[in-house]
Design a protein around this motif. Structure first.
Motif, PDB file in Angstrom:
ATOM      1  N   ASN A 121       0.870  -1.201   0.000  1.00  0.00           N
ATOM      2  CA  ASN A 121       0.000   0.000   0.000  1.00  0.00           C
ATOM      3  C   ASN A 121       0.890   1.229   0.000  1.00  0.00           C
ATOM      4  O   ASN A 121       2.065   1.162   0.340  1.00  0.00           O
ATOM      5  CB  ASN A 121      -0.894  -0.016   1.244  1.00  0.00           C
ATOM      6  CG  ASN A 121      -0.038  -0.073   2.510  1.00  0.00           C
ATOM      7  OD1 ASN A 121       1.163  -0.319   2.423  1.00  0.00           O
ATOM      8  ND2 ASN A 121      -0.631   0.146   3.649  1.00  0.00           N
ATOM      9  N   ASP A 122       0.295   2.358  -0.358  1.00  0.00           N
ATOM     10  CA  ASP A 122       1.100   3.574  -0.451  1.00  0.00           C
ATOM     11  C   ASP A 122       1.362   4.079   0.971  1.00  0.00           C
ATOM     12  O   ASP A 122       0.657   3.729   1.923  1.00  0.00           O
ATOM     13  CB  ASP A 122       0.321   4.632  -1.253  1.00  0.00           C
ATOM     14  CG  ASP A 122       1.327   5.649  -1.814  1.00  0.00           C
ATOM     15  OD1 ASP A 122       2.458   5.669  -1.267  1.00  0.00           O
ATOM     16  OD2 ASP A 122       0.988   6.369  -2.734  1.00  0.00           O
ATOM     17  N   VAL A 123       2.419   4.878   1.100  1.00  0.00           N
ATOM     18  CA  VAL A 123       2.711   5.430   2.431  1.00  0.00           C
ATOM     19  C   VAL A 123       1.655   6.493   2.747  1.00  0.00           C
ATOM     20  O   VAL A 123       1.193   7.181   1.855  1.00  0.00           O
ATOM     21  CB  VAL A 123       4.115   6.079   2.450  1.00  0.00           C
ATOM     22  CG1 VAL A 123       5.165   5.006   2.451  1.00  0.00           C
ATOM     23  CG2 VAL A 123       4.307   7.035   1.299  1.00  0.00           C
ATOM     24  N   PRO A 124       1.229   6.595   4.014  1.00  0.00           N
ATOM     25  CA  PRO A 124       0.211   7.612   4.362  1.00  0.00           C
ATOM     26  C   PRO A 124       0.765   9.002   4.070  1.00  0.00           C
ATOM     27  O   PRO A 124       1.973   9.207   4.038  1.00  0.00           O
ATOM     28  CB  PRO A 124      -0.013   7.402   5.862  1.00  0.00           C
ATOM     29  CG  PRO A 124       1.149   6.638   6.337  1.00  0.00           C
ATOM     30  CD  PRO A 124       1.655   5.828   5.181  1.00  0.00           C
ATOM     31  N   GLU A 125      -0.148   9.965   3.893  1.00  0.00           N
ATOM     32  CA  GLU A 125       0.380  11.308   3.538  1.00  0.00           C
ATOM     33  C   GLU A 125       1.035  11.890   4.794  1.00  0.00           C
ATOM     34  O   GLU A 125       0.758  11.503   5.913  1.00  0.00           O
ATOM     35  CB  GLU A 125      -0.756  12.192   3.030  1.00  0.00           C
ATOM     36  CG  GLU A 125      -1.452  13.047   4.062  1.00  0.00           C
ATOM     37  CD  GLU A 125      -2.360  12.191   4.918  1.00  0.00           C
ATOM     38  OE1 GLU A 125      -2.666  12.591   6.037  1.00  0.00           O
ATOM     39  OE2 GLU A 125      -2.697  11.077   4.490  1.00  0.00           O
ATOM     40  N   GLY A 126       2.033  12.749   4.590  1.00  0.00           N
ATOM     41  CA  GLY A 126       2.785  13.281   5.731  1.00  0.00           C
ATOM     42  C   GLY A 126       3.927  12.358   6.095  1.00  0.00           C
ATOM     43  O   GLY A 126       4.820  12.719   6.857  1.00  0.00           O
ATOM     44  N   TRP A 127       3.966  11.151   5.530  1.00  0.00           N
ATOM     45  CA  TRP A 127       5.038  10.201   5.884  1.00  0.00           C
ATOM     46  C   TRP A 127       6.361  10.694   5.317  1.00  0.00           C
ATOM     47  O   TRP A 127       7.400  10.655   5.993  1.00  0.00           O
ATOM     48  CB  TRP A 127       4.709   8.827   5.290  1.00  0.00           C
ATOM     49  CG  TRP A 127       5.638   7.739   5.761  1.00  0.00           C
ATOM     50  CD1 TRP A 127       5.504   6.994   6.877  1.00  0.00           C
ATOM     51  CD2 TRP A 127       6.835   7.282   5.116  1.00  0.00           C
ATOM     52  NE1 TRP A 127       6.551   6.110   6.995  1.00  0.00           N
ATOM     53  CE2 TRP A 127       7.376   6.259   5.917  1.00  0.00           C
ATOM     54  CE3 TRP A 127       7.510   7.651   3.952  1.00  0.00           C
ATOM     55  CZ2 TRP A 127       8.569   5.605   5.593  1.00  0.00           C
ATOM     56  CZ3 TRP A 127       8.698   6.998   3.641  1.00  0.00           C
ATOM     57  CH2 TRP A 127       9.211   5.985   4.442  1.00  0.00           C
ATOM     58  N   LEU A 128       6.330  11.199   4.070  1.00  0.00           N
ATOM     59  CA  LEU A 128       7.603  11.614   3.441  1.00  0.00           C
ATOM     60  C   LEU A 128       8.205  12.776   4.219  1.00  0.00           C
ATOM     61  O   LEU A 128       9.425  12.823   4.437  1.00  0.00           O
ATOM     62  CB  LEU A 128       7.334  11.996   1.984  1.00  0.00           C
ATOM     63  CG  LEU A 128       6.972  10.783   1.088  1.00  0.00           C
ATOM     64  CD1 LEU A 128       6.513  11.228  -0.270  1.00  0.00           C
ATOM     65  CD2 LEU A 128       8.184   9.862   0.983  1.00  0.00           C
ATOM     66  N   GLU A 129       7.350  13.687   4.705  1.00  0.00           N
ATOM     67  CA  GLU A 129       7.928  14.804   5.482  1.00  0.00           C
ATOM     68  C   GLU A 129       8.563  14.259   6.770  1.00  0.00           C
ATOM     69  O   GLU A 129       9.686  14.610   7.135  1.00  0.00           O
ATOM     70  CB  GLU A 129       6.836  15.828   5.846  1.00  0.00           C
ATOM     71  CG  GLU A 129       6.330  16.654   4.666  1.00  0.00           C
ATOM     72  CD  GLU A 129       5.498  15.794   3.737  1.00  0.00           C
ATOM     73  OE1 GLU A 129       4.905  14.805   4.269  1.00  0.00           O
ATOM     74  OE2 GLU A 129       5.465  16.049   2.521  1.00  0.00           O
ATOM     75  N   ARG A 130       7.850  13.334   7.423  1.00  0.00           N
ATOM     76  CA  ARG A 130       8.417  12.789   8.694  1.00  0.00           C
ATOM     77  C   ARG A 130       9.730  12.081   8.398  1.00  0.00           C
ATOM     78  O   ARG A 130      10.728  12.239   9.106  1.00  0.00           O
ATOM     79  CB  ARG A 130       7.409  11.810   9.318  1.00  0.00           C
ATOM     80  CG  ARG A 130       6.276  12.499  10.066  1.00  0.00           C
ATOM     81  CD  ARG A 130       5.533  11.527  10.964  1.00  0.00           C
ATOM     82  NE  ARG A 130       4.779  10.545  10.163  1.00  0.00           N
ATOM     83  CZ  ARG A 130       3.527  10.769   9.749  1.00  0.00           C
ATOM     84  NH1 ARG A 130       2.931  11.924  10.008  1.00  0.00           N
ATOM     85  NH2 ARG A 130       2.887   9.852   9.057  1.00  0.00           N
ATOM     86  N   ALA A 131       9.746  11.308   7.277  1.00  0.00           N
ATOM     87  CA  ALA A 131      10.997  10.596   6.940  1.00  0.00           C
ATOM     88  C   ALA A 131      12.107  11.617   6.679  1.00  0.00           C
ATOM     89  O   ALA A 131      13.245  11.462   7.162  1.00  0.00           O
ATOM     90  CB  ALA A 131      10.774   9.730   5.699  1.00  0.00           C
TER      91      ALA A 131
END
Lengths: 223, 382, 383, 179
Positions: free
Chosen positions: C177-187
């Motif tokens: 499944n795709d990463v939840p939104e906001g995940w890339l910023e946290r990463a």
């Protein structure tokens, strides 16, 4: 190295720095003791243990909106057994890697298979919460719950979760995994719309064919 | 009960009580400080035992003590029962015995006692003689529990303690030479008014050597080879559980107190500190404060440094500490003679020269022993 | 008695002083064998004369199991191979399976695969350095700092795949499944804060005289022995061979990222080199992560993989540069939904074969750190 | 006050000498080597207690330091290095003819030791002399400085001898490790 024992002093400076900062900087603490975590994203009243069945969060560890533990069966509200989504097609029983699901179909009095599981047991001691059953299920009937405190004193039957304990309502699903539940409902709505559209199209085609046949029949007995 | 016995009791019982309670406090302090260094919180759940009041986990030592009492005391079948029992006792006796040689003038004992142990003529010699017994206790434990790991641990401990006792004694010789007497009270009297020995270059070098040797003597952080968890499980007290293990633990901590107490007497001026004129009993407070400062440094080292290997440990003792302490005696001798002329310029010159000599030899020895050990550079491939 | 004399150490049974060898079995539950692994060590005093590794305590019959299950069902079991980096295990298996059928992995999935693999490399190297220091005797301080950073990355994994360690996130042809939104910023935030932690870590460890003198010159592994024994990964690079699958195979989209491969320039590597190579590799992984997080496009997450995975009879070998070395999966398909043969190339086991040659002649304290520097995980060694 | 102290000193004397004699006996009779050595150390401790009773603190301290701290550990090391140290084996028999030994000891005691003991003044005469460490230091320096230097030379020679002997046990490896 520079001065005698310079490296050791540098290392000691780092540990002193960590010692001092651990009093001021909260994110430096590895074990976040949740009893004194101020921010509100965890439900308040952390001390009292969740009393009624199905309440999702416990006070000891983080259970976020994404963590999945053991599976649960979904039903669309009201009396669980008549709105249950599972049709006992046993695909998940076949696909489950550690083979921990046991299903028996439900038959009404004169032996006709009604689309419902009579028995749906998951052996929680075997299940490794790998979520394969959720993927292979064509009816979105089984999803992952985040309740993990299922320990029981009874070793023999205790860890075999029966169908009635597995059944949870869809809005409980929205409560624990809001994003995922919304996405799943939206996908189901799209599929249903597509099915209706297809059915409607099939119905029209059938109707059109029927009219054409009726017209030919009318033509036939006209000559 | 004749008068003499009562006097002796009055002198020894408070000593035991104070240091036993300090032991309990230090275990809590060590666990809390180590936890904070490692960004953990440390024990904070046990306040007053069996109540929910958790005053920063201060009840933890009490809880540990009670737990140790009720833990099952297993003696391995092949072990030599008598010696298995004697070893922890022999580990505790010298540590406790040595405490009476520390120049701690409790206010209430001044009038009663005809003779006080630290006024003994050879107090410092007695100190080293009795701490030597600890080696025997460790060997006895290692040998009696008849298990390969503890045998290894016992052998390592004996070799380490024997070879670190020499730099320990030699660095104490310097202060005794300066003061001219082995009596603990005279040594403290010499250092009153802030001219502690640690402020002179040879005193500082002697203090550093003394401190490192005392770390090795009490098996503390960089030298905790006898109980190296990662290599030989728990060294000489692998086969000990329950209260005997607690006795070893108590023995180690009291030995830590005793040795840092001697370090304070020799180098940090014993009970000397500001405000003594106002309240003479402050000297005890100052003495304990300095001991706790040294123990804090020991805990800090324990949180930072990894362990030395056995042959490096030996090499460090014989090839670095011993020559440096002998040289330090020479330097201190010259400096003492230069000081007799008590002219300001000569003392300054001697201080500078001795500092240069000591630092030069120290880094020279270090280069000689471990010259090839240097951080390396690495290449990168695209 | 005959003692198998070690190559560089002759035990001299001279006249008179004939000391008996102490045989110690550093048993299955020894505090520093990273799991159930036993070493029968013959000691002369403190020096190791002979060493016989014994493993197999954690054998779970993974490969035979996979032959009786569908391709997809054995994906969750690959998490349990090297339980420290489940994402890269999944990727290796997915890579092998994708060679069996023609499926095209979408762009966003490729980027996310690189991000997940590099995050697991960070987790693995940070934990390894922590355990290595624990074996050296630093009681837990570097390990707790390492675990504090590891927690942040594991939270990211939990948000993406639902589980912290057993992710089961990769699928043939993309991701589950795709990463939840906001995940890339946290990463991005975690990746930006990592270098400052690494500087603090290097300040604590890399110039410490005790660590230097304990690890330099210990456990020497020559270049020839490393190559002939099939050692791969950071151990091989520490012995002077600049061999990294990400540069050799250019699998996934590694050719788009600019990063360097650290290696020693001499021809033998010791424990210190292996420790430093891992520290430097963490910095390279951060470079890759920065570039990947910057360039990730929007779009589909799952390619057009068939509903039931029934590949034509063929064989495939997919391999990646795992944190421990070259992790490979060899599959033989026979047209049924179950693989005919399923074989894992475990880097930990192959790196472990040189343990005896490195330990002989050293002290018992050295065997512990040499084992720590090899970085084995018993799940992968025993399968 | 001081007759009480004298009374306690009397009791202390008897206890300490009993410990010393017991230690010596156990040391001789015990079959297990390690037990024998530790019994010997108990004997040394009893001896140092007796020195303390005679107010010779320095000698008591040196007795503990040298005999128990150094000689005892040396004996233990020696035992550790010989083989079959793990258990007490029955092969080491004590000689059977110990009764003859007793007779010989008694004869030596009567002929050699008894006459000087009788001439000794009674114990009260040993009054408190002030053997302070300082005097010892001065004595060592002026009249006995020669013996001190010779002794020092002897000890260093012994030390160097021990090092070379230990060195010879293992043939030095071809490539020596960097340390």
């Amino acid at each position: 190295m520079s001065i005698l024992g310079g490296g050791i002093f540098k290392g000691m400076k780092v540990t002193l720095w960590n010692f001092v900062l651990s009093y001021f900087r909260r994110d430096r603490l590895t074990t976040n003791d949740y009893s004194w975590r101020p921010d509100g994203d965890l439900p308040q009243g952390i001390g009292d243990y969740p009393k009624e069945e199905g309440e999702q969060l416990s006070d000891t560890t983080t259970v976020t909106n994404y963590s999945r533990n053991f599976p649960m069966l979904l039903h669309d509200g009201g009396e669980p057994m008549d709105t249950v989504r599972c049709v006992a097609c046993q695909i998940c029983e076949r696909e489950c890697p550690p083979q921990c699901i046991y299903i028996e179909k439900d038959y009404d009095e004169n032996g006709k298979y009604i689309k419902r599981p009579a028995v749906f047991d998951i052996d929680v001691s075997v299940c490794m919460s790998c979520q394969i059953c959720v993927e292979v299920c064509p009816f979105d009937a089984i999803v992952m719950n985040s309740q993990f405190e299922l320990s029981t004193p009874d070793r023999f039957g205790g860890l075999l979760v029966r169908r009635d304990d597995l059944l949870k309502s869809n809005d409980y699903y929205h409560q624990i995994h809001p994003e995922e539940a919304a996405a799943r409902d939206q996908k189901m709505a799209v599929e249903k719309a597509a099915k209706e559209a297809k059915k409607k199209a099939a119905a029209e085609k059938a109707k059109a064919a029927a009219e054409k046949k009726a017209a030919e029949a009318a033509m036939g007995d006209a000559e | 009960m004749s008068l003499v016995l009562i006097d002796i009791l009055i002198a020894t019982v408070p000593l035991m009580l104070i240091f036993a309670s300090l032991f309990a406090f230090t275990t809590w302090l060590e666990r809390k400080a180590l936890a904070r260094i490692q960004n953990r919180i440390g024990p904070n759940k046990v306040g007053i035992p069996c109540t929910r009041i958790s005053l920063f986990g201060l009840g933890q030592p009490a809880a540990d003590g009670i737990k140790m009492l009720f833990k099952e005391d297993i003696v391995p079948r092949g072990a030599d029962r008598l010696f298995h029992l004697l070893a922890p006792i022999l580990a505790l006796i010298p540590a406790m015995l040595v405490l009476c040689f520390l120049p701690l003038e409790f206010p209430w004992t001044k009038s009663l006692l005809p003779v006080q142990a630290f006024l003994l003529d050879g107090a410092v010699i007695f100190f080293f003689a009795i701490t030597g017994l600890n080696t025997l206790a460790v060997f006895m434990a290692g040998w009696a529990s008849r298990n390969k790991y503890s045998l290894l641990g016992g052998m390592r401990a004996v070799a380490q303690m024997v070879s670190y006792e020499i730099p320990l004694v030699l660095s104490a010789v310097i202060v005794v030479m300066m003061v001219g007497s082995l009596n603990a009270a005279d040594i403290v009297k010499e250092q009153t008014g802030w001219n502690w020995y640690v402020f002179s270059p040879w005193g500082l070098a002697a203090f550093v050597i003394f401190f490192i040797a005392s770390l090795a003597e009490t098996n503390r952080s960089p030298f905790d080879l006898p109980e190296a968890e990662s290599e030989i499980i728990a060294g000489y007290f692998t086969e000990y559980s329950g209260f005997k293990f607690a006795l070893f633990f108590l023995g180690e901590y009291i030995a830590m107190f005793a040795i840092s107490g001697l370090a304070v007497t020799l180098f940090l001026g014993g009970g000397d500190g500001p405000g003594l004129a106002a309240a003479p009993w402050l000297s005890v407070v100052w003495f304990l404060a300095k001991i706790f400062a040294l123990i804090a440094v020991m805990i800090w080292l324990r949180g930072t440094l990894p362990r030395l290997r056995v042959d490096q440990l030996m090499g460090f003792a014989w090839k670095f500490m011993l020559p440096l302490s002998i040289l330090n005696i020479l330097v201190a001798g010259f400096a003492w003679h230069a000081q007799q002329q008590n002219s300001k310029t000569i003392t300054v010159i001697t201080w500078v020269i001795s500092l240069a000599i000591l630092y030069g030899t120290a880094s020279g020895l270090n280069q000689l022993n471990r010259g090839s050990v240097r951080p390396r550079k690495y290449k990168y491939a695209e | 008695m005959s003692t198998a004399a070690a190559p560089n150490y002759e035990l001299l049974q001279q006249d008179g002083l004939e000391t008996s060898l102490l045989e110690v079995s550093m048993g299955p539950h020894h505090p520093s064998t990273h799991g159930v692994f036993r070493m029968d060590v013959k000691l002369d005093g403190e020096t190791v004369v002979d060493l016989r590794p014994v493993f197999g305590y954690l054998h779970r019959n993974h490969e035979k199991l996979a032959e009786n299950m569908s391709y997809l069902s054995s994906m969750p079991f690959t998490d349990r191979l090297d339980y420290f980096n489940s994402m890269s295990n999944n990727w290796a298996y997915a890579l092998a399976a994708e060679k069996l059928i023609e499926v095209e992995v979408p762009e966003r999935a490729e980027y996310l695969r690189v991000i997940m693999a590099e995050l697991t490399r960070l987790v693995n190297h940070v934990s390894l350095v922590g355990f290595f220091l624990n074996d050296l005797g630093a009681l837990g301080t570097p390990l707790m700092y390492a675990f504090r950073e590891r927690e942040k990355i594991l939270d990211l994994f939990e948000q993406a795949s639902g589980a912290r360690m057993m992710c089961n996130y990769f699928r043939f042809g993309g991701l589950r499944n795709d990463v939840p939104e906001g995940w890339l910023e946290r990463a991005g935030e975690v990746v930006d804060r990592f270098p400052s932690f690494l500087d603090e870590y290097e300040q604590l460890l890399c110039e410490n005289e005790i660590i230097l003198s304990r690890t330099q010159g210990v456990g020497n592994l020559s270049r020839e022995l490393a190559i002939s024994a099939g050692v791969t990964g950071p151990m091989l690079r520490a012995s002077g061979v600049a061999y990294d699958l990400r540069k050799v195979d250019q699998y996934g989209i590694y050719d788009r990222f600019k990063f360097r491969v650290p290696h020693t320039d001499g021809d033998t590597g010791d424990c210190y080199d292996r420790f430093m190579i891992r520290m430097l590799e963490m910095r390279e992984s951060i470079e890759i992560l920065k570039q990947a997080l910057a360039g990730i496009p929007k779009g589909e997450i799952m390619g057009n993989a068939p509903r039931v995975f029934k590949p034509k009879p063929a064989e495939a070998y997919g391999r990646i540069e795992g944190p421990k070395g070259e992790l490979g999966f060899y599959l033989i398909a026979d047209g049924t939904p179950k693989p005919y043969r399923y074989r894992v190339r475990p880097p930990s086991l192959i790196n472990l074969t040189v343990l005896r040659d490195m330990c002989l002649g050293g002290k018992i304290a050295d065997t512990v750190i040499i084992l720590g520097s090899i970085d084995i995980v018993l799940g992968e060694v025993d399968r | 006050m001081n007759e009480e102290i004298a009374f306690w000193k009397e009791i202390a004397f008897w206890i300490l000498s009993a410990i010393a004699v017991l230690g010596a006996l156990v040391a001789v009779r015990k079959r297990n080597l390690i037990h024998g050595v530790f019994a010997l150390l108990v004997f040394f401790a009893g001896l140092s207690g007796l020195f303390l009773l005679l107010l010779a603190e320095f000698i008591a301290a040196v007795q503990v330091l040298v005999y128990i701290g150094a000689v005892g550990v040396l004996l233990l090391f020696a035992i550790m290095l010989t083989e079959r140290v793990a258990g007490d084996d029955d092969r080491r028999m004590t000689s059977r003819g110990w009764s003859w030994g007793l007779v010989m000891a008694a004869a030596v005691f009567v002929v050699l030791l008894l006459p000087p003991i009788l001439q000794l003044p009674s114990p009260e005469a040993a009054q408190e002399i002030k053997p302070s460490v300082e005097e010892l230091g001065h004595k060592l320096m002026n009249p006995y400085v020669v013996t001190l230097e010779v002794l020092a030379l002897l000890l260093t020679a012994a030390l160097i001898g021990a090092v070379t002997a230990a060195q010879g046990v293992r043939m030095p490896k071809e490539e020596d490790s960097p340390e």
